[in-house]
Design an enzyme around this catalytic site. Sequence first.
Site, PDB file in Angstrom:
ATOM      1  N   TYR A 167      16.983  30.175   8.453  1.00  0.00           N
ATOM      2  CA  TYR A 167      15.915  30.689   8.996  1.00  0.00           C
ATOM      3  C   TYR A 167      15.957  30.881  10.413  1.00  0.00           C
ATOM      4  O   TYR A 167      16.353  29.777  11.090  1.00  0.00           O
ATOM      5  CB  TYR A 167      14.601  29.827   8.650  1.00  0.00           C
ATOM      6  CG  TYR A 167      14.333  30.175   7.008  1.00  0.00           C
ATOM      7  CD1 TYR A 167      13.878  31.411   6.633  1.00  0.00           C
ATOM      8  CD2 TYR A 167      14.133  28.984   6.209  1.00  0.00           C
ATOM      9  CE1 TYR A 167      13.473  31.617   5.294  1.00  0.00           C
ATOM     10  CE2 TYR A 167      13.679  29.470   4.809  1.00  0.00           C
ATOM     11  CZ  TYR A 167      13.566  30.604   4.569  1.00  0.00           C
ATOM     12  OH  TYR A 167      12.924  30.642   3.157  1.00  0.00           O
ATOM     13  N   MET A 200      12.573  24.209   2.813  1.00  0.00           N
ATOM     14  CA  MET A 200      11.522  23.466   2.048  1.00  0.00           C
ATOM     15  C   MET A 200      12.565  22.537   1.094  1.00  0.00           C
ATOM     16  O   MET A 200      12.076  21.439   0.689  1.00  0.00           O
ATOM     17  CB  MET A 200      10.868  24.431   1.059  1.00  0.00           C
ATOM     18  CG  MET A 200       9.676  23.828   0.536  1.00  0.00           C
ATOM     19  SD  MET A 200       8.950  24.851  -0.835  1.00  0.00           S
ATOM     20  CE  MET A 200       7.981  25.851   0.668  1.00  0.00           C
ATOM     21  N   LYS A 220       0.896  -1.286   0.159  1.00  0.00           N
ATOM     22  CA  LYS A 220      -0.090   0.087   0.027  1.00  0.00           C
ATOM     23  C   LYS A 220       0.840   1.175   0.026  1.00  0.00           C
ATOM     24  O   LYS A 220       1.943   1.157   0.318  1.00  0.00           O
ATOM     25  CB  LYS A 220      -0.980  -0.039   1.192  1.00  0.00           C
ATOM     26  CG  LYS A 220      -0.191  -0.003   2.584  1.00  0.00           C
ATOM     27  CD  LYS A 220      -1.058  -0.527   3.664  1.00  0.00           C
ATOM     28  CE  LYS A 220      -0.307  -0.417   4.968  1.00  0.00           C
ATOM     29  NZ  LYS A 220      -1.117  -0.919   6.197  1.00  0.00           N
TER      30      LYS A 220
HETATM   31  C1  LIG Z   1      -0.248  -1.974   6.841  1.00  0.00           C
HETATM   32  C2  LIG Z   1      -0.927  -3.217   7.046  1.00  0.00           C
HETATM   33  C3  LIG Z   1      -0.268  -4.256   7.252  1.00  0.00           C
HETATM   34  C4  LIG Z   1       1.597  -4.407   7.349  1.00  0.00           C
HETATM   35  O1  LIG Z   1       1.932  -3.995   8.482  1.00  0.00           O
HETATM   36  P1  LIG Z   1       3.533  -3.746   8.554  1.00  0.00           P
HETATM   37  O2  LIG Z   1       3.534  -3.397  10.358  1.00  0.00           O
HETATM   38  O3  LIG Z   1       3.814  -2.610   7.722  1.00  0.00           O
HETATM   39  O4  LIG Z   1       4.004  -4.919   8.550  1.00  0.00           O
HETATM   40  C5  LIG Z   1      -0.614  -5.706   7.582  1.00  0.00           C
HETATM   41  N1  LIG Z   1      -2.174  -5.698   7.728  1.00  0.00           N
HETATM   42  C6  LIG Z   1      -2.984  -4.468   7.649  1.00  0.00           C
HETATM   43  C7  LIG Z   1      -4.213  -4.631   7.932  1.00  0.00           C
HETATM   44  C8  LIG Z   1      -2.349  -3.363   7.396  1.00  0.00           C
HETATM   45  O5  LIG Z   1      -2.957  -2.053   7.627  1.00  0.00           O
END
Ligand SMILES: *Cc1c(COP(=O)(O)O)cnc(C)c1O
Length: 345
Positions: free
Chosen positions: A242, A290, A33
């Site tokens: 800054y 930035m 993801k």
């Molecule tokens: C993001 C996620 C994972 C992976 O988790 P990690 O801690 O990155 O290994 C697995 N299952 C679900 C439901 C998640 O949201």
Amino acid sequence: MSTAHLTIDLDAIVANWRSLDSATDCETAAVVKADGYGLGAVRVAKALAKAGARRFFVAAAEEGAQLREALGHGPEINILSGHMSGDTDMIGDLNLTPMLNSVDQLTRHVEALPNTRFGIQIDTGMNRLGMEPSEWAAIAPIAVRQRPTLIMSHLACADEPNHSANQEQLKVFKEITEGLGIRRSLAATGGILLGKEYHFDLTRPGVGLYGGDPFGNAKPVVQLDLPVVQIRDVAVGESVGYGYSWTAEEPSRIATVAAGYADGLIRAMSGNTRLFHEDIACPIVGRVSMDLITVDVTHIKGNPRYLTILNDQQSVDDLAADAGTIGYEILTSLGARYSRRYMGL
Ligand SMILES: *Cc1c(COP(=O)(O)O)cnc(C)c1O
């Protein structure tokens, strides 16, 4: 070249997947993801598919669509947000497998796409995604007849092995899922490391693949080299950046490098972390801005062309600790301006 170079080691990602796979006797999926935790979902998933991964998890159907196009028909692509309204065509046409989170989603799915694949997500305590155990109990007999491919839940505290929630969630998950004849999944990276009880039929590692905690034995995956734009001498009493937040107490040489908070090197790193020239640490001085960061290179000979902020000596978790965040956030914030180079495969 005026943009920073991000080098992503696909062989290291594959090695991390293999070592998490060999820690269990069950199947190991891969979570890609958020564009593969910022490292490129398509490249990562292709490398892992070649290495033998057959199941991938993404958050949104759009991410699944991109992955299906890249991977072709074989692998199963699971959508953690389930079957959202408006996603039916994408899910149906591209053969995506939603992990259904509510009775509403289940109804939507079986009405719109009968006899297509889906999984079930159960909330065992985290109160984020999934059906409540009571909700599930009410519809389980109907749902099971539709043959879900997977029943899963997610641990809220798996990165703290001694947290009581782990055992509690495990107990609830077992009670709900035992004897259903549906494949089960509870563990992400942290859950794999909690031990065999947590593994069930399928694990879902994400961050461990990308070299992050809590997978302590992970191979480093990313290197980030920032080009030096200029180097100047700064006299005692002169300030940098800054807010004039840093003032030289000795004659200093300050390098200005081309990356900043717009590239995910967040402002909280100001004054708290370092870049490297070979194995010499060079502290950030003044505020991260930035597009630029100022670095004390007084103790370095010559004029380096690059300084490195992520490498074998400084992991995403080291950098995260310095900035008061977690490795996940550093990874997923890595900027769009970097020129990306993939090593391996
Ligand atoms: C993001 C996620 C994972 C992976 O988790 P990690 O801690 O990155 O290994 C697995 N299952 C679900 C439901 C998640 O949201």
